[in-house]
Design an enzyme around this catalytic site. Structure first.
Site, PDB file in Angstrom:
ATOM      1  N   THR A   2      42.510  43.629  37.247  1.00 54.57           N
ATOM      2  CA  THR A   2      41.898  42.293  37.098  1.00 54.57           C
ATOM      3  C   THR A   2      41.503  41.816  38.499  1.00 54.57           C
ATOM      4  O   THR A   2      40.420  42.110  38.960  1.00 54.57           O
ATOM      5  CB  THR A   2      42.847  41.293  36.391  1.00 54.57           C
ATOM      6  OG1 THR A   2      44.095  41.264  37.068  1.00 54.57           O
ATOM      7  CG2 THR A   2      43.032  41.665  34.945  1.00 54.57           C
ATOM      8  N   LYS A  40      49.131  47.515  37.533  1.00 60.99           N
ATOM      9  CA  LYS A  40      48.166  46.549  38.021  1.00 60.99           C
ATOM     10  C   LYS A  40      48.919  45.279  38.422  1.00 60.99           C
ATOM     11  O   LYS A  40      49.958  44.959  37.841  1.00 60.99           O
ATOM     12  CB  LYS A  40      47.063  46.265  36.999  1.00 60.99           C
ATOM     13  CG  LYS A  40      47.437  45.750  35.650  1.00 60.99           C
ATOM     14  CD  LYS A  40      47.607  44.262  35.547  1.00 60.99           C
ATOM     15  CE  LYS A  40      46.406  43.510  36.084  1.00 60.99           C
ATOM     16  NZ  LYS A  40      46.716  42.035  36.082  1.00 60.99           N
ATOM     17  N   THR A  82      57.123  42.232  35.590  1.00 60.27           N
ATOM     18  CA  THR A  82      56.249  41.599  36.597  1.00 60.27           C
ATOM     19  C   THR A  82      54.781  42.011  36.624  1.00 60.27           C
ATOM     20  O   THR A  82      54.063  41.550  37.483  1.00 60.27           O
ATOM     21  CB  THR A  82      56.788  41.771  38.037  1.00 60.27           C
ATOM     22  OG1 THR A  82      56.725  43.146  38.383  1.00 60.27           O
ATOM     23  CG2 THR A  82      58.159  41.236  38.195  1.00 60.27           C
ATOM     24  N   GLU A  98      47.220  39.032  45.962  1.00 58.70           N
ATOM     25  CA  GLU A  98      45.963  38.293  46.059  1.00 58.70           C
ATOM     26  C   GLU A  98      45.798  37.666  47.451  1.00 58.70           C
ATOM     27  O   GLU A  98      46.588  36.826  47.860  1.00 58.70           O
ATOM     28  CB  GLU A  98      45.907  37.224  44.970  1.00 58.70           C
ATOM     29  CG  GLU A  98      45.670  37.841  43.605  1.00 58.70           C
ATOM     30  CD  GLU A  98      45.783  36.858  42.458  1.00 58.70           C
ATOM     31  OE1 GLU A  98      45.302  37.196  41.361  1.00 58.70           O
ATOM     32  OE2 GLU A  98      46.343  35.781  42.664  1.00 58.70           O
ATOM     33  N   ASN A 100      42.281  32.160  43.418  1.00 56.70           N
ATOM     34  CA  ASN A 100      42.897  31.489  42.286  1.00 56.70           C
ATOM     35  C   ASN A 100      42.263  30.160  41.913  1.00 56.70           C
ATOM     36  O   ASN A 100      42.435  29.686  40.798  1.00 56.70           O
ATOM     37  CB  ASN A 100      44.398  31.336  42.527  1.00 56.70           C
ATOM     38  CG  ASN A 100      45.082  32.652  42.295  1.00 56.70           C
ATOM     39  OD1 ASN A 100      45.049  33.172  41.189  1.00 56.70           O
ATOM     40  ND2 ASN A 100      45.653  33.221  43.338  1.00 56.70           N
ATOM     41  N   THR A 106      35.834  31.149  37.135  1.00 55.35           N
ATOM     42  CA  THR A 106      34.436  30.725  37.305  1.00 55.35           C
ATOM     43  C   THR A 106      33.531  31.914  37.607  1.00 55.35           C
ATOM     44  O   THR A 106      34.001  32.988  37.958  1.00 55.35           O
ATOM     45  CB  THR A 106      34.297  29.685  38.427  1.00 55.35           C
ATOM     46  OG1 THR A 106      34.805  30.252  39.628  1.00 55.35           O
ATOM     47  CG2 THR A 106      35.044  28.443  38.067  1.00 55.35           C
TER      48      THR A 106
END
Lengths: 436, 436
Positions: A187, A213, A224, A310, A431, A436
């Site tokens: 993702t 992932k 997790t 991230e 995040n 969007t």
């Protein structure tokens, strides 16, 4: 952004194929990854016997990205799993938790881009429909097929696109590699996470391979993330469950990216026994070797998740030692690893150890601050609770890609380590703009 | 950056003074703030009788910024306090906690820019020296003087500059305003936080005024910041302590910016009795009025802290209602308010309610996700656990400066509310560069 990352990755792979430091490939069942031996991160991947893969596109993610994957074992396998402890569990998690009681499985269908969480009865029906459609087309009992989903919460699955795509998924079984599956489940991941281990079982070489992932909503107390492990070693289902639980506890439950726990986290392992060894039990002589290999593999995979946290720029290991109890060590280590202030300081190359002391303090671990020592890698910045004035040396350590923060509480003999990453402006960007 | 903010603030103040919507000023003891009535945020500040102030510069913060402040009561006062529950307590906190047992005080010395935390025995000696120097120069018993520090942890105080600066501090007593004190205690705050309330006590108008500072390391379970409250109402010391504790519980312990708990958090209240009322006791008829005014004042101050959360663009109230128990409601509300994923989504105007469900889920509050409702302001985005597809309307609400997120668990009758803010790229920038 995704597309760019993805393209960059593909280009890197092509470059690697043409690179003189490339050392060799193992391809089994059409699976195998091409990585040069000079790359630290990704060694050659070995795939266990009897597993086949497929990927497809159902336009759940952005166009042009695979978002459906199938892992299939030619023989019925033992299967074990660990699942999120979040009270809010996605439909596929609820389904897997029930199905796994049989301990038997043969296929796992995965979709990315949509978590099928908080989708009510429709979500449960959709998950079941995906399973039965895939099972019927492959020609196995639906009870042997499992389903996992990852992505946005609260949006119904686009079943009108998924059901036809399952047709092309099952129709192309065997044409994809395990690496393709690793790509399809991504993702916000910027690279696929794949690893394997070989292990000698009574003279035969067994294989365990895994993909997983991340890369946000990573916190402990469950699996997790999504992780799929496959092995050709024969192992009894309860033994497999015990081994998985133990490995997850030491790997995926020891990492944290943002302290947020997902609704979908699942780790599944299928063992098809095609190695032909005598079925492993907890008491088998070869069981410890299997357990160690699995520990080792899940550790590598969990490390890859944190490395791809991230927006992360650094991999950080937090070690709390000489705590009064294991619980104390863990509380302090997770408080430090989850502290936004500690993580932003690491991003800024600021050896701001006061924030580490503060975090250990609010974790309510038992210790005397005036006895505590803190190290950044091997530079001691705090001795007996006060500064050693080695900020300059510590700052130099912080510019490295990997950092170990050690807090010695001098209060007992227990220790704990947790892997995390820094908190960066890119985390916010990723995040804030996720949907969007 | 600080200097810029500060200058901007001064310019705004000057502009306000010349603005036709300015409605009036109350100046007592040289204190008072000039704000126009059309500004929602800062009403006219009233200062209680018999309090005097001073500020000075000891070059602890960047040059040109006041970093020492003195709050002095002309009469000996009752004093009460609440302190951080962090196991790592700064030297001034440890000192105040011991001194406050007497329930008596007359002066508070504050420095900003350095927390005097994790500074060992030298730190404790420095804190004591600041107290005795100031008390001797003012001409009061050192036992009546208190010390608070805020800023960087782990660096010794620059005593060679502080001791002389205390001379200019005490020498200029009465020349500064309470607003000047509010400025001098700022660290990463972008505006000073000051408020006051009047309260009728047996026909006389008593005053409670307060200042506080944020703006990072804000988490509950303690006073969460520095806050100084002063009142001319006579109140018995145990009653004062009870009132403060109760107000802090409902205000400062209900806010969270980054979930990090500081080593220095302190709230002090001095009541000098110069109003001449009969000393308030817990059983006094006028005590509830005092308690309400104090609640009201600390709520306003705590709201100002969140509004000025590091890098924040929005004030967010998280309300969890119909929980099975108060503890459940609190756990869920704090998990949502502390979730990095929820906070970044708010920053990005993304009504990503799935992250709210996930946070309530990992908080382990007892509820059935399939009965939960979620509202963004008055737009219902989730009904019985599934989407109402009002994302567009919800997104419109999110662009406002104030947002209330309501999670109705339908599991009981308890509720909790927590104030927080969004998590932005500026938070990262501020905290990555804090010491540079």
């Amino acid at each position: 952004m995704y597309v760019l990352y993805h393209r960059a990755f593909v280009l890197i792979q092509i470059a690697i194929r043409n690179n003189p430091c490339f050392s060799g490939v193992v391809v089994e069942n059409g699976s195998g990854m091409l990585y040069p031996s000079c790359m630290k991160q990704a060694p050659v991947i070995t795939i266990p016997k009897g597993f086949f893969f497929a990927v497809a596109e159902a336009a759940i993610k952005k166009p042009g990205r695979k978002d459906l994957a199938l892992i299939f074992s030619e023989a019925e396998a033992s299967i074990a799993g660990t699942f999120t402890t979040n009270a809010v569990k996605a439909a596929p998690v609820q389904l897997c938790m029930t199905k796994i009681r049989t301990g038997k499985g043969q296929a796992i269908v995965v979709n990315s881009g949509n978590a099928n969480a908080c989708t009510g009865r429709q979500g449960m029906k959709d998950a079941r429909d995906m399973i039965t459609t895939a099972a019927r087309q492959i020609g196995i009992q639906p009870s042997l097929a499992y389903i996992c989903s990852t992505g946005v919460i609260g949006t119904p699955l686009p079943m009108q696109r998924i059901i036809p795509a399952i047709g092309s998924l099952t129709g192309s079984l065997g044409t994809a590699s395990f690496d393709d599956v690793a790509h399809a489940v991504m993702t916000t991941d910027t690279f696929p996470k794949i690893a394997s281990r070989t292990v000698k079982i009574a003279g035969r070489q067994g294989v365990i391979a895994g993909i997983c992932k991340g890369a946000g909503m990573i916190a402990p107390n469950m699996a997790t993330m999504l992780c799929f492990l496959i092995t050709d070693i024969a192992i009894e289902k309860k033994t497999l469950q015990a081994a998985l639980k133990n490995s997850v506890r030491k790997s995926f439950n020891r990492i944290t990216i943002d302290g947020d726990m997902s609704t979908n986290d699942t780790a599944l392992i299928m063992a098809n026994g095609l190695l032909g060894n005598r079925t492993l039990q907890l008491t088998s002589r070869d069981f410890p070797a299997f357990g160690n290999a699995l520990d080792n593999l899940t550790s590598e995979l969990s490390r890859l998740i944190v490395r791809d946290g991230e927006g992360a720029t650094k991999l950080v290991e937090v070690v709390v030692k000489n705590a009064k109890s294991g619980a104390d060590a863990e509380k302090a280590a997770f408080a430090i690893a989850n502290s936004s202030l500690v993580k932003t300081a690491i991003f800024g190359n600021d050896a701001n150890w006061g924030r580490i002391m503060a975090a250990a303090g609010y974790a309510r671990a038992h210790f005397n601050p005036e006895k505590a020592d803190i190290f950044f890698n091997n530079i001691q910045v705090v001795k007996n609770g006060i500064a050693t004035n080695k900020d300059r040396e510590a700052t130099r350590e912080m510019t490295k890609k990997e950092l170990t923060i050690t807090l010695d509480l001098h209060a007992g003999r227990a220790s704990a380590h947790v892997l995390t990453c820094d908190l960066t402006e890119d985390y916010i960007r990723i995040n804030a703009e996720y949907r969007t």
